[in-house]
Design a protein around this motif. Structure first.
Motif, short mmCIF file in Angstrom:
data_model
loop_
_atom_site.label_atom_id
_atom_site.label_comp_id
_atom_site.label_asym_id
_atom_site.label_seq_id
_atom_site.Cartn_x
_atom_site.Cartn_y
_atom_site.Cartn_z
N LEU A 1 4.57 125.92 -19.22
CA LEU A 1 5.07 127.32 -19.76
C LEU A 1 4.80 128.51 -18.57
N LEU A 2 4.05 128.92 -18.37
CA LEU A 2 3.81 130.58 -17.27
C LEU A 2 4.59 130.84 -16.29
N ASP A 3 4.92 128.56 -15.39
CA ASP A 3 5.65 128.18 -14.58
C ASP A 3 7.01 128.77 -14.90
N ASP A 4 8.02 128.46 -15.90
CA ASP A 4 8.79 128.61 -16.08
C ASP A 4 9.22 130.49 -16.25
N LEU A 5 7.82 131.05 -16.71
CA LEU A 5 8.25 131.77 -17.18
C LEU A 5 7.99 132.91 -15.48
N ALA A 6 7.51 133.09 -15.28
CA ALA A 6 7.81 132.81 -13.54
C ALA A 6 8.69 132.90 -12.70
N PRO B 1 -0.26 132.58 -30.73
CA PRO B 1 -0.85 133.79 -29.74
C PRO B 1 -1.65 133.24 -28.44
N SER B 2 -2.57 132.39 -29.17
CA SER B 2 -2.94 132.17 -27.00
C SER B 2 -2.14 132.43 -25.74
N VAL B 3 -0.80 131.92 -26.53
CA VAL B 3 0.06 131.89 -24.92
C VAL B 3 0.39 133.05 -24.27
N LEU B 4 0.53 133.80 -25.48
CA LEU B 4 0.72 135.31 -24.94
C LEU B 4 -0.18 136.54 -24.39
N ALA B 5 -1.55 135.17 -24.79
CA ALA B 5 -2.87 136.38 -24.37
C ALA B 5 -2.83 135.05 -22.78
N LEU B 6 -2.39 134.26 -22.49
CA LEU B 6 -2.38 133.87 -21.22
C LEU B 6 -1.72 134.36 -20.21
N ALA B 7 -0.31 134.49 -20.91
CA ALA B 7 1.14 135.00 -19.85
C ALA B 7 0.49 136.67 -19.79
N LEU B 8 -0.19 137.60 -20.06
CA LEU B 8 -0.46 138.45 -19.86
C LEU B 8 -1.64 138.61 -18.96
N ARG B 9 -2.65 137.96 -19.23
CA ARG B 9 -3.42 137.34 -17.74
C ARG B 9 -2.91 137.17 -16.68
N ARG B 10 -1.39 136.60 -16.62
CA ARG B 10 -1.34 135.93 -15.22
C ARG B 10 -0.10 136.88 -14.92
#
Length: 407
Positions: free
Chosen positions: A398-403, A278-287
């Motif tokens: 991972l977040l860069d991939d999402l972006a 879940p921490s990855v979801l939290a970081l994704a929402l923050r970004r």
């Protein structure tokens, strides 16, 4: 009535039985030791072999000498004589070889079955079954039982239905096939214990708990799935609540009960990414906030709600991409998710692991390792470096991939 063979004398019956038994082994025979012969039998054997004295009570006779004497006596070979007296001579060596071949074929079939190959941790289960042998000594009956067990395993995790319903649907309408205490039930539970890394249940309560973990009669309210950026089309309650949360930059938690009765719902085409933590979801929402791409969390081992949602998303056209921890448990979770939902790996290759491990070495030990079906070299690298890498270490990548939407 068939005429009796001239050498079928009552006193020689123990001797012919010994010869029949030795020839039945299928191995080379140079001499035959007979069971106890009475006086009449000893005399008959001495006459047959042309001996000048009676043999012992339990004589050992060279087969070559016996063969010559029998041919002289009746014009037939020893094998023909004992066949006429006692019936056909089986080839037990060939029979043993045939059965060994059947057993090897059975275990090869099981080890190569798609359910096992998709989740290699089940090889522990295969090894236990092979060590403990066949059901009633029969490869055919064993294969039939294993086929039923694999059918059930392929259908799990279930969708919160009772065990009799699952049994009836997948096992030819037999609602009691998975009742507690049946061989089939024990086979499936042992496989589930290997899959989840738990002890084989030894009580009714433990068995119920393991079935529940596999989604059987699961609590439809406590089984939930956490997601962010999930913008589902339609006017049903699940679609509306997911859109409201996504547009507000909030996570959404959906219960199995909601997912089983979602109302009108349509899944937009495009990628949906899956994480283990879940921490990855939290970081994704923050970004990303309200612009967060679709991201679903398994929260470790996925429960029934997680699998239900991912199957619905994939079935409606979304492409699923899974990432998890680089440790033994994370590899097994990833294999399970991919096998059950059709997801593909996301930054889960050997190269990804080596790059990530360089950031944390020396790190925690990855624990018990089992093969990664999508990249056999991955676990070899993990065994070499003995370093676990949790998702948070490479969260920025991972977040860069999402972006960018490039992976």
């Amino acid at each position: 009535m068939t005429d009796r063979h001239p050498l079928d004398l009552p006193g020689l019956r123990p001797f012919w039985s010994a010869v029949h038994e030795r020839l039945s082994t299928g191995r080379p025979v140079s001499r035959v030791r007979s069971g106890p012969l009475d006086d009449a039998g000893r005399e008959a054997l001495a006459d047959l072999l042309g001996l000048d004295r009676l043999p012992g009570v339990e004589p050992t006779i060279p087969l070559a000498g016996l063969e010559s004497a029998v041919v002289d006596a009746c014009g037939r070979t020893v094998r023909e004589v004992v066949t006429a007296i006692l019936g056909p001579i089986p080839d037990r060596a060939a029979e043993r070889e045939r059965k060994a071949g059947q057993r090897d074929a059975l275990w090869g079939w099981l080890a190569g079955h798609q359910v096992v190959c998709a989740q290699p941790v089940l090889m522990d289960w295969v090894g236990h079954l092979r060590t403990n042998g066949l059901v009633d000594g029969s490869p055919g009956r064993t294969r039939s039982l294993l086929t039923a067990a694999l059918t059930v395993l392929a259908a799990l995790p279930a969708d919160g239905e009772p065990l009799p319903v699952i049994a009836a649907r997948h096992l030819d309408g037999d609602a009691h096939a998975l009742d507690d205490g049946t061989r089939l039930s024990g086979l499936v539970l042992r496989a589930l214990a290997a899959l989840y890394g738990t002890d084989v249940p030894d009580s009714a309560e433990a068995r119920r708990a393991l079935w529940s973990r596999a989604g059987v009669a699961d609590d439809q309210l406590s089984a939930t799935v956490l997601a962010v950026g999930l913008r589902l089309d339609g006017d049903g309650p699940v679609a509306r609540v997911s859109r409201v949360c996504a547009e507000a930059g909030h996570p959404v938690s959906l219960t199995l009960a909601q997912l089983r009765s979602p109302g009108e719902l349509a899944v937009p085409a495009g990628p949906v990414h899956i994480t283990e933590n879940p921490s990855v979801l939290a970081l994704a929402l923050r970004r990303f906030g309200p612009h967060c791409p679709p991201l679903v969390c398994t929260s470790g081992w996925p429960n029934t709600a997680v699998i239900h949602l991912l199957r619905r998303l994939g079935g409606d056209g979304a492409s699923l991409h899974h990432h998890g921890d680089f440790d033994g448990e994370g590899i097994r979770i990833a294999a399970h998710v991919m096998a059950k939902t059709g997801a593909v790996p996301w930054r889960m290759t050997t190269g990804d692991y080596r790059s990530a491990a360089a950031l944390v070495r020396p790190g925690p030990d990855p624990g018990r390792l089992t093969p990664a079906p999508w990249d056999p070299a991955l676990v070899e690298a993990m065994a070499e470096l003995r370093t676990a890498v949790v998702e948070e270490v490479i969260a920025d990548a991972l977040l860069d991939d999402l972006a960018t939407g490039t992976r």
